[in-house]
Write an enzyme that holds these catalytic residues in place. Sequence first.
Site, PDB file in Angstrom:
ATOM      1  N   LYS A  56       0.792  -1.239   0.000  1.00 16.50           N
ATOM      2  CA  LYS A  56       0.000   0.000   0.000  1.00 16.50           C
ATOM      3  C   LYS A  56       0.823   1.288   0.000  1.00 16.50           C
ATOM      4  O   LYS A  56       0.304   2.374   0.248  1.00 16.50           O
ATOM      5  CB  LYS A  56      -1.020   0.045   1.159  1.00 16.50           C
ATOM      6  CG  LYS A  56      -1.865  -1.187   1.319  1.00 16.50           C
ATOM      7  CD  LYS A  56      -2.274  -1.818   0.030  1.00 16.50           C
ATOM      8  CE  LYS A  56      -3.348  -1.056  -0.719  1.00 16.50           C
ATOM      9  NZ  LYS A  56      -3.603  -1.723  -2.036  1.00 16.50           N
ATOM     10  N   HIS A 117       6.975  -7.278  -2.388  1.00 14.68           N
ATOM     11  CA  HIS A 117       6.747  -6.601  -1.104  1.00 14.68           C
ATOM     12  C   HIS A 117       7.706  -7.165  -0.050  1.00 14.68           C
ATOM     13  O   HIS A 117       7.559  -6.867   1.141  1.00 14.68           O
ATOM     14  CB  HIS A 117       5.307  -6.830  -0.623  1.00 14.68           C
ATOM     15  CG  HIS A 117       4.270  -6.048  -1.369  1.00 14.68           C
ATOM     16  ND1 HIS A 117       4.470  -4.768  -1.821  1.00 14.68           N
ATOM     17  CD2 HIS A 117       2.991  -6.372  -1.727  1.00 14.68           C
ATOM     18  CE1 HIS A 117       3.374  -4.340  -2.430  1.00 14.68           C
ATOM     19  NE2 HIS A 117       2.472  -5.285  -2.388  1.00 14.68           N
ATOM     20  N   SER A 147      -4.691   2.477   4.472  1.00 15.83           N
ATOM     21  CA  SER A 147      -4.873   1.901   3.146  1.00 15.83           C
ATOM     22  C   SER A 147      -4.872   0.365   3.212  1.00 15.83           C
ATOM     23  O   SER A 147      -5.688  -0.297   2.570  1.00 15.83           O
ATOM     24  CB  SER A 147      -3.751   2.404   2.234  1.00 15.83           C
ATOM     25  OG  SER A 147      -3.906   1.896   0.937  1.00 15.83           O
TER      26      SER A 147
HETATM   27  P1  A3P Z   1      -5.149   4.579  -0.757  1.00 18.56           P
HETATM   28  O1  A3P Z   1      -5.771   3.301  -0.284  1.00 18.56           O
HETATM   29  O2  A3P Z   1      -4.681   5.426   0.378  1.00 18.56           O
HETATM   30  O3  A3P Z   1      -5.999   5.337  -1.718  1.00 18.56           O
HETATM   31  P2  A3P Z   1      -0.142  -0.311  -3.649  1.00 18.56           P
HETATM   32  O4  A3P Z   1      -0.129  -0.173  -5.125  1.00 18.56           O
HETATM   33  O5  A3P Z   1       1.219  -0.360  -3.031  1.00 18.56           O
HETATM   34  O6  A3P Z   1      -1.042  -1.396  -3.207  1.00 18.56           O
HETATM   35  O7  A3P Z   1      -0.730   1.067  -3.066  1.00 18.56           O
HETATM   36  C1  A3P Z   1      -2.073   1.408  -3.220  1.00 18.56           C
HETATM   37  C2  A3P Z   1      -2.264   2.823  -2.723  1.00 18.56           C
HETATM   38  O8  A3P Z   1      -1.694   3.734  -3.683  1.00 18.56           O
HETATM   39  C3  A3P Z   1      -3.745   3.207  -2.606  1.00 18.56           C
HETATM   40  O9  A3P Z   1      -3.813   4.184  -1.571  1.00 18.56           O
HETATM   41  C4  A3P Z   1      -3.985   3.807  -3.986  1.00 18.56           C
HETATM   42  O10 A3P Z   1      -5.123   4.632  -4.073  1.00 18.56           O
HETATM   43  C5  A3P Z   1      -2.693   4.610  -4.156  1.00 18.56           C
HETATM   44  N1  A3P Z   1      -2.435   4.962  -5.573  1.00 18.56           N
HETATM   45  C6  A3P Z   1      -2.414   4.156  -6.647  1.00 18.56           C
HETATM   46  N2  A3P Z   1      -2.185   4.844  -7.773  1.00 18.56           N
HETATM   47  C7  A3P Z   1      -2.048   6.140  -7.396  1.00 18.56           C
HETATM   48  C8  A3P Z   1      -1.803   7.361  -8.101  1.00 18.56           C
HETATM   49  N3  A3P Z   1      -1.650   7.371  -9.416  1.00 18.56           N
HETATM   50  N4  A3P Z   1      -1.737   8.513  -7.389  1.00 18.56           N
HETATM   51  C9  A3P Z   1      -1.883   8.502  -6.041  1.00 18.56           C
HETATM   52  N5  A3P Z   1      -2.116   7.386  -5.308  1.00 18.56           N
HETATM   53  C10 A3P Z   1      -2.197   6.215  -5.987  1.00 18.56           C
END
Ligand code: A3P
Length: 304
Positions: A56, A117, A147
């Site tokens: 996340k 991860h 998140s």
């Molecule tokens: P939130 O749940 O706070 O919205 P991962 O890819 O490591 O699983 O992380 C997911 C998190 O990154 C989520 O956070 C998601 O919304 C956010 N995320 C993904 N793409 C993004 C972007 N282009 N800009 C900002 N946040 C992004």
Amino acid sequence: MAFERNAHHFDSYVMQRPEMGRIMGVPLDQKTCDTWNSIQSFQAHPADILVAAYPKAGTTWMQEIVDMICEDGDIMKCRRAPTYDRHPFLEVVAPEPVPSGLQLAEQMEPPRILKTHLPVQLLPPSFWKNNCKVIYVARNAKDCMVSYFHFQRMNKGLPDPGTWDNYFSTFMSGTVPWGSWFDHVIGWWKAKDSHQILYIFYEDMIKNPEHEIQKVMSFLKKDLSDNVLEKIHQHTSFQAMKENPMANYSTIPSFVMDHTISPFMRKGIVGDWKNYFSVAQDELFAKEYERKMKGTDLVFCTEQ
Ligand code: A3P
């Protein structure tokens, strides 16, 4: 795509939350633990690029950026498949007949973009031996926690998070999948002094995306025009990725990821923790944070 292709296999399938095991004390899916020897002997190619992050922290966002850079800003090429098929997730072992991360990686010609991860001490040694480039994304613990809580609610491939209050304790004790946030960010921070690791902060990507994209471009020795940079910026914005089925995980069947519980592209902001942390949790967190981060010069921003 693998999920879509094989969706009919799952027609009457009831997804069970996974059993967890441990590798060197780090909680991981039992299926990952069962194939640990093959994961450890994975052979990285010197030209492979690894996107590493605590869950996340913005892994998917960085994957899209790296893919766009490697494809010289060609959006159609980056729409060739969903994120999880474009960039093998090294340690993931999905239920049959979905290929594991290792199987996907082995079917692909290097140079590959790979995702993990894993905490630094568990990375397959061939990445170090071959001096592979690693881009590590770090996000402040409080927003990661919020998140991750929502992600565990919507993703049946992970343990049930329980209530927010329970989850707060589980996260703080480092017993969530992939272990302690503290160990993860500190471990990779130290490793960057002796390896080719570009350490990027989610909060910096939010504040100045073009600047951070530029850093990734230089690290990958790609010299792309300002027009292409702007295209990458647009294509990897939160809104564009939320609407892009090849980046938003909507192609995973809903009995695995249920976006009506919480969408994968949820909020994409800094500071959402304020909507979840009680005053008591914030105080407890501050104490623990000070204790666990003592001695590191790693600094996080928790406000936009
Ligand atoms: P939130 O749940 O706070 O919205 P991962 O890819 O490591 O699983 O992380 C997911 C998190 O990154 C989520 O956070 C998601 O919304 C956010 N995320 C993904 N793409 C993004 C972007 N282009 N800009 C900002 N946040 C992004």
